[in-house]
Design an enzyme around this catalytic site. Structure first.
Site, PDB file in Angstrom:
ATOM      1  N   LYS A 221       0.773  -1.105  -0.019  1.00  0.00           N
ATOM      2  CA  LYS A 221       0.025   0.095  -0.186  1.00  0.00           C
ATOM      3  C   LYS A 221       0.902   1.173   0.024  1.00  0.00           C
ATOM      4  O   LYS A 221       2.071   1.150   0.251  1.00  0.00           O
ATOM      5  CB  LYS A 221      -1.002  -0.144   1.158  1.00  0.00           C
ATOM      6  CG  LYS A 221      -1.996  -1.071   0.951  1.00  0.00           C
ATOM      7  CD  LYS A 221      -3.363  -0.723   1.688  1.00  0.00           C
ATOM      8  CE  LYS A 221      -4.397  -1.528   1.051  1.00  0.00           C
ATOM      9  NZ  LYS A 221      -5.558  -1.994   2.088  1.00  0.00           N
ATOM     10  N   ARG A 255      -3.669  -9.832   4.734  1.00  0.00           N
ATOM     11  CA  ARG A 255      -4.050  -9.885   3.440  1.00  0.00           C
ATOM     12  C   ARG A 255      -2.677  -9.450   2.682  1.00  0.00           C
ATOM     13  O   ARG A 255      -2.128  -8.526   2.964  1.00  0.00           O
ATOM     14  CB  ARG A 255      -5.178  -9.059   3.013  1.00  0.00           C
ATOM     15  CG  ARG A 255      -5.632  -9.381   1.882  1.00  0.00           C
ATOM     16  CD  ARG A 255      -7.062  -8.293   1.591  1.00  0.00           C
ATOM     17  NE  ARG A 255      -7.431  -8.314   0.144  1.00  0.00           N
ATOM     18  CZ  ARG A 255      -7.036  -7.504  -0.685  1.00  0.00           C
ATOM     19  NH1 ARG A 255      -6.176  -6.552  -0.435  1.00  0.00           N
ATOM     20  NH2 ARG A 255      -7.656  -7.587  -2.099  1.00  0.00           N
ATOM     21  N   ASP A 523     -21.493 -39.876  26.105  1.00  0.00           N
ATOM     22  CA  ASP A 523     -20.252 -40.625  25.950  1.00  0.00           C
ATOM     23  C   ASP A 523     -20.254 -41.352  27.333  1.00  0.00           C
ATOM     24  O   ASP A 523     -19.037 -41.902  27.304  1.00  0.00           O
ATOM     25  CB  ASP A 523     -19.408 -39.907  25.429  1.00  0.00           C
ATOM     26  CG  ASP A 523     -18.765 -38.753  26.374  1.00  0.00           C
ATOM     27  OD1 ASP A 523     -19.709 -38.410  27.048  1.00  0.00           O
ATOM     28  OD2 ASP A 523     -17.789 -38.521  26.080  1.00  0.00           O
TER      29      ASP A 523
HETATM   30  C1  7PJ Z   1      -8.059  -4.351   1.428  1.00  0.00           C
HETATM   31  C2  7PJ Z   1      -9.267  -5.107   0.787  1.00  0.00           C
HETATM   32  C3  7PJ Z   1      -7.991  -4.220   2.774  1.00  0.00           C
HETATM   33  C4  7PJ Z   1      -9.746  -5.849   3.029  1.00  0.00           C
HETATM   34  C5  7PJ Z   1      -8.315  -4.298  -0.976  1.00  0.00           C
HETATM   35  C6  7PJ Z   1      -5.299  -3.554  -2.135  1.00  0.00           C
HETATM   36  C7  7PJ Z   1      -6.435  -2.628  -2.455  1.00  0.00           C
HETATM   37  N1  7PJ Z   1      -9.857  -5.838   1.600  1.00  0.00           N
HETATM   38  N2  7PJ Z   1      -9.102  -5.095  -0.498  1.00  0.00           N
HETATM   39  N3  7PJ Z   1      -8.910  -5.111   3.228  1.00  0.00           N
HETATM   40  N4  7PJ Z   1      -7.626  -3.774   0.354  1.00  0.00           N
HETATM   41  N5  7PJ Z   1     -10.677  -6.463   3.629  1.00  0.00           N
HETATM   42  O1  7PJ Z   1      -5.039  -4.663  -2.306  1.00  0.00           O
HETATM   43  O2  7PJ Z   1      -4.192  -2.891  -2.011  1.00  0.00           O
HETATM   44  O3  7PJ Z   1      -7.200  -3.720   3.367  1.00  0.00           O
HETATM   45  S1  7PJ Z   1      -7.835  -3.657  -2.378  1.00  0.00           S
END
Ligand code: 7PJ
Length: 728
Positions: A221, A255, A523
């Site tokens: 990011k 993620r 059980d």
């Molecule tokens: C996020 C997302 C995040 C969740 C994206 C990217 C932009 N879903 N989808 N959290 N970011 N839950 O992948 O940089 O931070 S799209």
């Protein structure tokens, strides 16, 4: 902390990685590389191979400035990929979307999670997911992707984000989405300036304290660019550093684009932090709970396919060169299915199988050792109803598996069950007659050659595992028996009978004028009894009866061990006898631990899970009942007379729901209220405040001699806890 994710169940004690799969032509970080179906599948498989526990498929770019995508276009991009992945990947598939139509189609195509950057705020979004079993990630975002980074403003960014997430969680719960399906995400980079992102990261523990698993998306990011001046393709080190910090601050799901390096970093962070699974990190779900693998039949992990793999994995670890396993079960319909699946998995792995059929769990623990098996397996969900089931293993001595063996089994669970060549397969045999060995063992726990002639007993087996053995043992000892709850039909286990519903037992004992009643659970490890007047005699009272008799006979060793919830009447009655009494934390393994430490033999809980370590190593309802009957027989007293020496004190339990867990007894106002109540109760009363382990609940328990005063005190303390609780 568990997360239900479709038919998958994640134990988030260790963090997991969600791999990002963008199927957009304009994705800001991987530029549309995975827009074609074959490329997308290959990338998903690569990420799963590197340790991703979930694959998140996104078809609408949410990068700052991005234009919205039409529904049809998003469906066209996402759904074919989801269909293929759900059909072929072992890990669950998540779909990153804000559109209800895409959510519905994704769930129908086999998605296990919906990841919504708009937190289900689109009209119809909550309805689109409510009536399913998928997990839902609720993310905070200020503004809309097209404009959100123009001038993000907050008063207090943490309170605003947390307040928003709490509100979205509450709305989901209202709509019938279980909390166990929810994940929250502060939405790094979504309408946030650098200082907002950093403050949220620093204060992530305050969001995690609400008890809903937190997902952090920081990979590649722009805040990394702002801090390092590196562009998109060059943010690996920054991403991995942020993922590590997020996990240390309480995130359970990370993620990430670069799954392999992220998994490595988290593995090291966990080992260095001394997580329960030192040196490892669960990159796939953890299945073993305190009582083995449990769940709703037909839902992962309680499926025939999983049971087969579980058998294969257990055989690899517990009998790598072949050997012998004893398999027992209770009376649930699904027992036939799991028994056959375990049998197939074990035989295929070269292990001989002894099928014991319905037998109490403690009976299997005994026979594993007696029949010289390498390990044992029990198919049961204890006191739960028939549509749940569970599988647990015993080691060769009939004890619970050591943690490292459980972990070794887990590490093989994503592999297909092994099949050896035909000459190396195992064999399966039914061992009906061996049941008699356990029956004679039970009978042998009575002193000398005592028999039970002259006693009329109602025996309630909860339509469960003990339905053959328990009546047989009692009848062979010459008792006159009235069996109830001994007609299992696969669906009626623990229904209106057994130790968890003792009404039938109490009525029957009084109605047939029996001397006593014995109620077991499904059980067979828990016991409640009834006296000849049809009054329940619970675990605390039974413990008192046994302690007093053992003391008189001169063979009571060590202290008696109860739990913090054991009735004060037990403590006082034992004190009057001069018997030391210790309280363990709630849970039978804590009772066992304390008994071992202090060399005690008698312990247990009011629920009837009792231990007589001078007779057997595990909680065995039938054997404990025999010990009580022996006291009745040798003293000539009724159970009512024996139990009369212990006065049960009125107890009042109030569960106070709070916005988040806190140490209530440490709050000065609560501590003062407790001190006041304790002073007024004196020696003959007790206050216990406990935080629930799984929910934001503070359990307030007050005990004393006067039921009305106890009720008043409990209400006062509950109010004090509520007033001191942190604001939502
Ligand atoms: C996020 C997302 C995040 C969740 C994206 C990217 C932009 N879903 N989808 N959290 N970011 N839950 O992948 O940089 O931070 S799209």
């Amino acid at each position: 902390m568990r997360l239900q994710c479709g038919r998958h169940l994640f134990d988030l004690d260790a963090p997991i990685v969600m791999g990002i799969l963008n199927v957009t032509p304009d994705s800001f970080s991987d530029g549309g590389r995975y827009a074609g179906l074959p490329e997308a599948l290959a990338q998903a498989e690569r990420m799963a191979g590197e340790g991703a526990a979930i694959i998140d498929v996104g078809g609408e770019s949410t990068r700052p400035g991005a234009a919205p995508v039409a529904v049809d276009e998003e469906l066209r991009r996402v759904i074919p990929v989801v269909e293929r992945l759900a059909g072929s990947l072992v890990v669950p598939v998540s779909v990153d979307t804000r559109k209800p139509a895409v959510m519905r189609a994704a769930i129908a195509a086999g998605a296990s999670m919906i990841n919504d950057v708009a937190a289900l705020r689109e009209p119809g979004a909550i309805d689109a997911v409510a009536d399913s079993d998928v997990a839902v990630c609720l993310m905070h975002m200020q503004g809309e992707p097209r404009t959100m980074q123009q001038l993000p403003r907050y008063g207090d960014v943490l309170s605003e984000v947390r307040g928003f997430l709490r509100d979205r969680v509450a709305r989901c719960v209202e709509a019938g989405i279980a909390r166990s399906r929810l994940v929250v995400d502060p939405g790094f980079g979504f309408g946030k300036a650098l200082e907002h992102n950093l403050e949220l990261l620093r204060r992530l523990p305050e969001i995690a304290a609400d008890g809903i698993p937190v997902l952090a998306g920081l990979s590649r990011k722009s805040l990394i660019g702002q801090l390092t001046r590196r562009d998109n393709g060059d943010r690996l080190a920054g991403s991995v550093a942020l993922a590590t910090i997020a996990v240390q601050n309480g995130a359970r799901i990370v993620r990430a684009h670069d799954v392999g390096p992220t998994v490595d970093a988290l593995r090291i962070a966990m080992a260095a932090g001394g997580g329960r699974r030192t040196g490892t990190i669960a990159m796939t779900s953890r299945y073993f709970g305190t009582d083995g693998v449990r769940g709703r039949v037909g839902t992962h992990p309680m499926t025939v396919e999983f049971a087969l793999r579980l058998a294969g994995a257990a055989a690899r670890v517990l009998a790598p060169d072949g050997g012998r396993v004893l398999v027992g079960k209770d009376t649930r319909l699904s027992g036939y299915m799991f028994e056959a699946a375990l049998e197939a998995g074990f035989v295929a792995a070269g292990v001989d199988v002894l099928l014991a059929g319905p037998l109490p769990t403690p009976g299997i623990a005994y026979l594993v050792q007696r029949l010289d098996c390498d390990f044992g397996a029990v198919i049961s969900a204890s006191h739960n109803l028939f549509d749940d089931n569970g599988i647990k293993f015993f080691d060769r001595s009939g004890g619970k598996l050591a943690d490292d063996l459980e972990e070794a089994i887990e590490s093989h669970l994503d592999e297909p069950a092994p099949t050896r060549e035909s000459a190396a397969l195992g064999r399966a045999t039914r061992v009906d007659s061996e049941r008699a060995l356990y029956q004679s063992f039970c009978a042998s726990t009575l002193p000398g050659d005592m028999r039970l002639g002259g006693l009329k007993l109602v025996i309630d087996c909860a339509n469960g595992a003990a339905y053959k053995v328990a009546p047989r043992v009692l009848a062979d000892l010459d008792a006159e028996i009235v069996p109830i709850g001994c007609s299992p039909n696969g669906r009626n286990i623990n229904v209106g009978c057994g130790s968890t519903s003792p009404e039938l037992l109490k009525l029957t004992v009084a109605g047939v004028r029996a001397d006593a009643g014995i109620g077991l659970d499904g059980d067979g490890d828990r016991l409640v009894m009834a006296d000849h007047l049809g009054r329940a005699v619970d675990g605390d009272q039974l413990l008192y009866v046994l302690a007093k008799a053992r003391l008189a006979a001169g063979d009571l060793k060590g202290p008696v061990v109860g739990t913090v919830m054991s009735n004060l009447g037990l403590e006082i009655a034992l004190k009057d006898l001069g018997v030391p009494f210790l309280r363990a934390a709630v849970g039978d393994r804590h009772v066992l631990q304390l008994l071992r430490t202090h060399g005690g033999v008698l312990g247990g809980e009011a629920s009837g899970h009792l231990l007589c370590l001078d007779k057997t190593t595990t909680g065995d309802g039938l054997i404990v009942a025999l010990q009580v009957l022996a006291v009745m027989k040798s003293t000539g007293k009724t159970l009512a007379e024996l139990a009369a020496g212990m006065q049960r004190f009125p107890q009042q339990l109030i569960n106070v729901r709070v916005a988040r867990r806190f140490d209530a007894a440490r709050e000065p106002s609560v501590a003062a209220a407790i001190a006041k109540v304790e002073k007024s109760l004196g020696e003959r009363g007790r206050v216990v405040l406990r935080a629930s382990g799984t929910e934001p609940l503070i359990r307030v328990m007050v005990e004393g001699e006067d039921a009305q005063a106890v009720g008043r005190h409990a209400a006062t303390l509950a109010e004090a806890v509520r007033a001191a609780a942190p604001a939502a």
